[in-house]
Write a protein that holds these residues in place. Structure first.
Motif, mmCIF file in Angstrom:
data_model
loop_
_atom_site.group_PDB
_atom_site.id
_atom_site.type_symbol
_atom_site.label_atom_id
_atom_site.label_comp_id
_atom_site.label_asym_id
_atom_site.label_seq_id
_atom_site.Cartn_x
_atom_site.Cartn_y
_atom_site.Cartn_z
ATOM 1 N N ARG A 146 -16.145 -4.033 -11.242
ATOM 2 C CA ARG A 146 -17.100 -5.113 -11.659
ATOM 3 C C ARG A 146 -18.355 -4.149 -12.281
ATOM 4 O O ARG A 146 -18.997 -3.363 -11.937
ATOM 5 N N GLN A 151 -29.129 -11.396 -27.962
ATOM 6 C CA GLN A 151 -28.666 -10.263 -28.341
ATOM 7 C C GLN A 151 -27.501 -10.127 -29.167
ATOM 8 O O GLN A 151 -26.741 -11.281 -29.176
ATOM 9 N N ARG A 193 -21.798 -4.696 -22.597
ATOM 10 C CA ARG A 193 -22.430 -5.452 -23.826
ATOM 11 C C ARG A 193 -22.157 -4.990 -25.145
ATOM 12 O O ARG A 193 -22.673 -4.911 -26.165
ATOM 13 N N SER A 245 -21.404 -4.953 -15.819
ATOM 14 C CA SER A 245 -21.797 -5.662 -16.883
ATOM 15 C C SER A 245 -21.554 -4.791 -18.195
ATOM 16 O O SER A 245 -21.965 -3.645 -18.188
ATOM 17 N N VAL A 258 -20.820 -10.235 -19.433
ATOM 18 C CA VAL A 258 -22.262 -9.833 -18.947
ATOM 19 C C VAL A 258 -22.905 -11.433 -18.872
ATOM 20 O O VAL A 258 -22.596 -12.118 -19.782
ATOM 21 N N VAL A 259 -23.269 -11.427 -17.699
ATOM 22 C CA VAL A 259 -24.059 -13.009 -17.321
ATOM 23 C C VAL A 259 -25.467 -12.534 -18.318
ATOM 24 O O VAL A 259 -26.160 -11.515 -17.935
ATOM 25 N N ARG A 260 -26.043 -13.805 -18.537
ATOM 26 C CA ARG A 260 -27.178 -13.872 -19.328
ATOM 27 C C ARG A 260 -28.387 -14.648 -19.034
ATOM 28 O O ARG A 260 -27.857 -15.838 -19.172
ATOM 29 N N GLY A 261 -29.585 -14.272 -18.779
ATOM 30 C CA GLY A 261 -30.538 -14.929 -18.688
ATOM 31 C C GLY A 261 -31.358 -15.248 -19.696
ATOM 32 O O GLY A 261 -32.165 -16.259 -19.881
ATOM 33 N N SER A 262 -31.339 -14.374 -20.929
ATOM 34 C CA SER A 262 -32.059 -14.427 -22.029
ATOM 35 C C SER A 262 -31.212 -15.427 -22.948
ATOM 36 O O SER A 262 -30.301 -15.195 -23.862
HETATM 37 C C1 LIG Z 1 -29.606 -13.834 -13.425
HETATM 38 C C2 LIG Z 1 -29.325 -12.634 -14.245
HETATM 39 C C3 LIG Z 1 -29.795 -12.399 -15.513
HETATM 40 C C4 LIG Z 1 -29.200 -11.367 -16.621
HETATM 41 N N1 LIG Z 1 -29.627 -11.457 -17.675
HETATM 42 C C5 LIG Z 1 -29.304 -10.796 -18.669
HETATM 43 C C6 LIG Z 1 -29.560 -10.591 -20.093
HETATM 44 O O1 LIG Z 1 -30.056 -11.867 -20.446
HETATM 45 N N2 LIG Z 1 -28.941 -9.875 -20.711
HETATM 46 C C7 LIG Z 1 -28.533 -8.654 -20.409
HETATM 47 O O2 LIG Z 1 -27.880 -8.107 -21.192
HETATM 48 N N3 LIG Z 1 -27.845 -8.797 -18.998
HETATM 49 C C8 LIG Z 1 -28.677 -9.383 -18.130
HETATM 50 N N4 LIG Z 1 -28.101 -9.406 -17.045
HETATM 51 C C9 LIG Z 1 -27.227 -8.351 -16.314
HETATM 52 C C10 LIG Z 1 -27.944 -7.240 -15.653
HETATM 53 O O3 LIG Z 1 -28.726 -6.667 -16.561
HETATM 54 C C11 LIG Z 1 -27.236 -6.542 -15.041
HETATM 55 O O4 LIG Z 1 -26.341 -7.250 -13.889
HETATM 56 C C12 LIG Z 1 -27.795 -5.248 -14.088
HETATM 57 O O5 LIG Z 1 -28.315 -4.490 -15.167
HETATM 58 C C13 LIG Z 1 -26.940 -4.303 -13.293
HETATM 59 O O6 LIG Z 1 -25.795 -3.927 -14.114
HETATM 60 P P1 LIG Z 1 -24.500 -4.119 -13.513
HETATM 61 O O7 LIG Z 1 -24.044 -5.677 -13.601
HETATM 62 O O8 LIG Z 1 -23.308 -3.310 -14.634
HETATM 63 O O9 LIG Z 1 -24.061 -3.691 -12.279
HETATM 64 C C14 LIG Z 1 -28.403 -10.414 -16.043
HETATM 65 C C15 LIG Z 1 -27.923 -10.489 -14.653
HETATM 66 C C16 LIG Z 1 -28.491 -11.482 -13.970
HETATM 67 C C17 LIG Z 1 -27.945 -11.536 -12.512
#
Ligand SMILES: Cc1cc2nc3c(=O)[nH]c(=O)nc-3n(C[C@H](O)[C@H](O)[C@H](O)COP(=O)(O)O)c2cc1C
Length: 218
Positions: A51, A131, A55, A53, A185-189
């Protein structure tokens, strides 16, 4: 051109435009997803190990089976007798709807019949984030909490539950993607105000997070 004929041309163009919008909206029909394939995939411990993220996405579309399996893993019905789901929700309110933005249009995942219900015949993927990869990936999931399904109580609690319930769904998607060799990738932006208007959401519907899914860029 005299005024009368230029008005006629304008009317003709307007009705042509209206017709083409109508025609494309009508083309967007409910989509019955294939029954989920619940055998196969990587063992859970392997999926957890992988698992992450990502991009960087290929533009290749996901086949219906894979998209259906992804949505079922995300928040499908795994106990049809009770209508309960693959992710928990506070007080079993099931207030999170998954909207699916693809090149073909915007759909809402209906877990009960495992269908995609058409919402808008427009490609809204670019509007779901800031993004650049949102322009490339074939699938953008938008997690929307419908506060009208959350009963009474304090707003503070509802906000917490909506966020927590979305987190479970997002992690299901992460694990499914790790198991199926997909990137996510989950995104808050997300520009929530603009996107909610673009998606024509009701005031009681709130965008919590978005999640990009696709094949990894080779
Ligand atoms: C609530 C939340 C919001 C996030 N928002 C973004 C985002 O807007 N853009 C992005 O590229 N990653 C986003 N992420 C991914 C995190 O950056 C990522 O989970 C973190 O860097 C750890 O990397 P991993 O998921 O590979 O372990 C978000 C993660 C979470 C949990």
């Amino acid at each position: 051109m005299n005024t009368k004929s230029s008005r006629a041309v304008r009317w003709g163009l307007a009705s042509l435009l209206a017709f083409s919008v109508l025609a494309s909206a009508q083309e967007l029909r409910p989509l019955q997803l294939p029954p989920p394939q619940i055998d196969g995939g990587k063992p859970l411990m392997q999926a957890l190990k992988e698992r992450k993220s990502s991009r960087s996405f290929s533009a290749e579309k996901l086949p219906a089976q894979l998209l259906g399996d992804l949505l079922w893993a995300a928040f499908g019905t795994n106990r049809p007798d009770s209508g309960q789901r693959t992710a928990p929700s506070a007080m079993n309110r099931q207030e999170i709807d998954i909207y699916v933005a693809t090149a073909d249009g915007l759909f809402r995942y209906e877990a009960k019949g495992h269908t995609l219900q058409p919402v808008l015949a427009e490609d809204l993927r670019a509007a779901t984030g800031m993004q650049p990869f949102v322009n490339d990936a074939p699938v953008e999931l938008i997690y929307v909490a419908d506060y009208s399904r959350m009963g009474g109580g304090k707003d503070e609690d509802k906000n917490l539950y909506a966020a927590a319930d979305t987190g479970f769904i997002g992690q299901n998607v992460y694990l499914f993607c790790a198991s199926a060799g997909l990137a996510t990738v989950v995104r808050g932006s997300v520009d929530r105000v603009t996107l909610a208007k673009t998606m024509k959401l009701r005031p009681e519907q709130k965008i919590i997070l978005a999640q990009t899914v696709g094949y990894p860029q080779k």
